[in-house]
Every structure is written in C-alpha cells, then in structure tokens.
Design a protein around this motif. Sequence first.
Motif, PDB file in Angstrom:
ATOM      1  N   SER A 145      27.182  36.709 -36.717  1.00 29.36           N
ATOM      2  CA  SER A 145      28.536  36.253 -36.395  1.00 29.36           C
ATOM      3  C   SER A 145      29.523  36.924 -37.328  1.00 29.36           C
ATOM      4  N   PRO A 146      30.810  36.962 -36.960  1.00 32.48           N
ATOM      5  CA  PRO A 146      31.815  37.555 -37.847  1.00 32.48           C
ATOM      6  C   PRO A 146      31.822  36.878 -39.209  1.00 32.48           C
ATOM      7  N   GLY A 147      31.950  37.686 -40.244  1.00 30.44           N
ATOM      8  CA  GLY A 147      31.999  37.151 -41.598  1.00 30.44           C
ATOM      9  C   GLY A 147      30.664  37.141 -42.307  1.00 30.44           C
ATOM     10  N   GLN A 148      29.555  37.297 -41.554  1.00 27.75           N
ATOM     11  CA  GLN A 148      28.252  37.367 -42.207  1.00 27.75           C
ATOM     12  C   GLN A 148      28.066  38.749 -42.844  1.00 27.75           C
ATOM     13  N   PRO A 149      27.436  38.821 -44.019  1.00 23.27           N
ATOM     14  CA  PRO A 149      27.242  40.116 -44.674  1.00 23.27           C
ATOM     15  C   PRO A 149      26.442  41.068 -43.794  1.00 23.27           C
ATOM     16  N   ALA A 150      26.952  42.280 -43.643  1.00 24.45           N
ATOM     17  CA  ALA A 150      26.281  43.289 -42.812  1.00 24.45           C
ATOM     18  C   ALA A 150      25.315  44.076 -43.683  1.00 24.45           C
ATOM     19  N   ASP A 151      24.192  43.450 -44.007  1.00 31.25           N
ATOM     20  CA  ASP A 151      23.194  44.080 -44.875  1.00 31.25           C
ATOM     21  C   ASP A 151      22.001  44.603 -44.088  1.00 31.25           C
ATOM     22  N   ARG A 152      22.142  44.669 -42.754  1.00 39.55           N
ATOM     23  CA  ARG A 152      21.063  45.127 -41.901  1.00 39.55           C
ATOM     24  C   ARG A 152      21.639  45.549 -40.554  1.00 39.55           C
ATOM     25  N   PHE A 153      20.859  46.283 -39.786  1.00 40.05           N
ATOM     26  CA  PHE A 153      21.241  46.546 -38.402  1.00 40.05           C
ATOM     27  C   PHE A 153      20.007  46.398 -37.535  1.00 40.05           C
ATOM     28  N   PHE A 154      20.134  46.645 -36.237  1.00 41.84           N
ATOM     29  CA  PHE A 154      19.095  46.246 -35.298  1.00 41.84           C
ATOM     30  C   PHE A 154      18.865  47.323 -34.245  1.00 41.84           C
ATOM     31  N   ALA A 155      17.633  47.372 -33.742  1.00 38.88           N
ATOM     32  CA  ALA A 155      17.288  48.192 -32.583  1.00 38.88           C
ATOM     33  C   ALA A 155      16.694  47.267 -31.535  1.00 38.88           C
ATOM     34  N   VAL A 156      17.173  47.384 -30.294  1.00 36.98           N
ATOM     35  CA  VAL A 156      16.676  46.531 -29.216  1.00 36.98           C
ATOM     36  C   VAL A 156      15.355  47.103 -28.704  1.00 36.98           C
ATOM     37  N   LEU A 157      14.314  46.291 -28.757  1.00 33.51           N
ATOM     38  CA  LEU A 157      12.999  46.705 -28.272  1.00 33.51           C
ATOM     39  C   LEU A 157      12.760  46.197 -26.852  1.00 33.51           C
ATOM     40  N   GLU A 158      13.177  44.972 -26.593  1.00 35.67           N
ATOM     41  CA  GLU A 158      13.054  44.372 -25.257  1.00 35.67           C
ATOM     42  C   GLU A 158      14.255  43.461 -25.040  1.00 35.67           C
ATOM     43  N   ALA A 179      31.987  41.120 -35.386  1.00 39.37           N
ATOM     44  CA  ALA A 179      31.876  40.557 -34.040  1.00 39.37           C
ATOM     45  C   ALA A 179      30.632  39.675 -33.966  1.00 39.37           C
ATOM     46  N   TYR A 180      30.436  39.093 -32.787  1.00 39.25           N
ATOM     47  CA  TYR A 180      29.242  38.287 -32.528  1.00 39.25           C
ATOM     48  C   TYR A 180      28.188  39.156 -31.834  1.00 39.25           C
ATOM     49  N   ALA A 181      26.922  38.885 -32.143  1.00 39.71           N
ATOM     50  CA  ALA A 181      25.807  39.480 -31.411  1.00 39.71           C
ATOM     51  C   ALA A 181      24.946  38.337 -30.910  1.00 39.71           C
ATOM     52  N   GLU A 182      24.736  38.286 -29.607  1.00 43.30           N
ATOM     53  CA  GLU A 182      24.004  37.187 -28.985  1.00 43.30           C
ATOM     54  C   GLU A 182      22.995  37.747 -27.994  1.00 43.30           C
ATOM     55  N   ALA A 183      21.830  37.144 -27.917  1.00 43.85           N
ATOM     56  CA  ALA A 183      20.832  37.571 -26.942  1.00 43.85           C
ATOM     57  C   ALA A 183      21.311  37.187 -25.541  1.00 43.85           C
ATOM     58  N   ALA A 184      21.518  38.192 -24.685  1.00 41.83           N
ATOM     59  CA  ALA A 184      21.930  37.947 -23.301  1.00 41.83           C
ATOM     60  C   ALA A 184      20.733  37.643 -22.416  1.00 41.83           C
ATOM     61  N   ALA A 185      19.546  37.897 -22.947  1.00 47.42           N
ATOM     62  CA  ALA A 185      18.273  37.563 -22.306  1.00 47.42           C
ATOM     63  C   ALA A 185      17.258  37.456 -23.427  1.00 47.42           C
ATOM     64  N   ASP A 186      16.119  36.837 -23.154  1.00 51.52           N
ATOM     65  CA  ASP A 186      15.071  36.814 -24.179  1.00 51.52           C
ATOM     66  C   ASP A 186      14.823  38.243 -24.649  1.00 51.52           C
TER      67      ASP A 186
END
Length: 225
Positions: free
Chosen positions: A43-56, A95-102
């Motif tokens: 969510s906005p305001g959380q420390p950006a100490d990581r990033f992500f790759a979508v696997l599924e 910004a927010y990042a939310e799972a749009a599907a499992d």
Amino acid sequence: MDNELINVLKATAMFSALDEQAVEAFAHQCRVQKVRKGQMIFSPGQPADRFFAVLEGRVKIFIVSPRGDEQTLHLYGPGSTFGEAAMLSGGDFPAYAEAAADARVLVISRQSLRGALARSADLALGMMAGLSAKLHEFNRLIEELSLKEVPARLAGVLLRQSRAAGRKTFKLAHTKRELAAQIGTVSETLSRALAKLKSLKLIDVKGSQITLLDVRGLEALASAG
C-alpha cells in the motif's frame, strides 16, 4: 524452483538476457508468496524495500483519489515485474498492489538484487530495458487519460490485446470492471463505448469475446482521440 517458474522469469524483460542457470541461482535467493484474490501486496507509504515478479495469476496496481475514486494503472500477469522503480528510488510505494486473481509472486529484496547486479552486467541492462518500457507505458497512459475520450482509449486497449493474443478474435484479458478502471471510466460508460464501436462496425462483441472488424478504423480512432 521448478522449470515452469524459471521459464516465466526468463520471459521478463529484466531476466531475459540471463541464461537459465543464472536465473535459477538468483531465484533461489528469493521467496515465493501466494496471494488470494483481493489480498493487498503493498500500500502507499509502505517502505519499498523489495519488488515482485508475477509467476501465476494477475496483480492490479491502482491509486485512489481523495474522493475515493479508484484508477487502475496496470494489470500484470505472468512474466511481469512490478515495484522495482519505487524500490530503486529508495522511498515508499506510491500506489496499491492487489491480487486481481489468485496469484503467486516472487519477492525480490533489495539486498538480493544488489548482489545479483554486482555479479551480472546483463541483469543491469535488462533492468534498465524493463524500466524504460514501463516509463514509456506510463507516458502513454497519462496521455490517454488526459487527452483522449473513452472510445479512443478503449480502441487502443483492444488493439494492444489483439496484438498480444496474435489474432483478431480474442477474449478480454480482464473483467469489464477491471477494463473500465484501466481506461479511467466506469462499467456503464465502458458498455456504451463498446456499443459505439460495435455500431460503427469496428468490432463485434459476444460476451467477453471481441472480434476486430476494422483494424485501420480502430487505429485511426485510437490516434485521433
């Protein structure tokens, strides 16, 4: 980590220049996180100490206006990365990042990335290429939302989805609600825009299936705005 996940990582712009052994070695330094549909990843305001790759699955990146209106910025599927620009800036997630599907995502810490970059110039170049592509995409999004009407934005999205599918008849990559949010509108306005493109004989619509009838006409509409 299984071969399927390694192949997904190899498909990303960031990791595409690395050989399979290098990708696998890097991936083993990271962790896989399972997220359910609707679960928030950051969510906005959380420390950006990581990033992500979508696997599924799919992940939605969005912001919320002071009035509470939601604007979808991106919908990412397998082979996409997100959050890296915020992490590299050393600040917080904007910004927010939310799972749009499992979904399953690979969580890549700043420390893991720093070590990998020190060992591989190819990874550094891949990351620059990926960030450049995302900057171009953000510029396009800003231009469309500020200068173009909803039918023109929709035409552009349908053309891109058709190219990604490799055919003129395809199923929408997102729900109509997600698609409406992506082009900065609501479901009712999206339905009217789809009906307009259909009445102009630019597309045919059958549920979530779209057929492009006049690609040049759609391109002209998307360009003109």
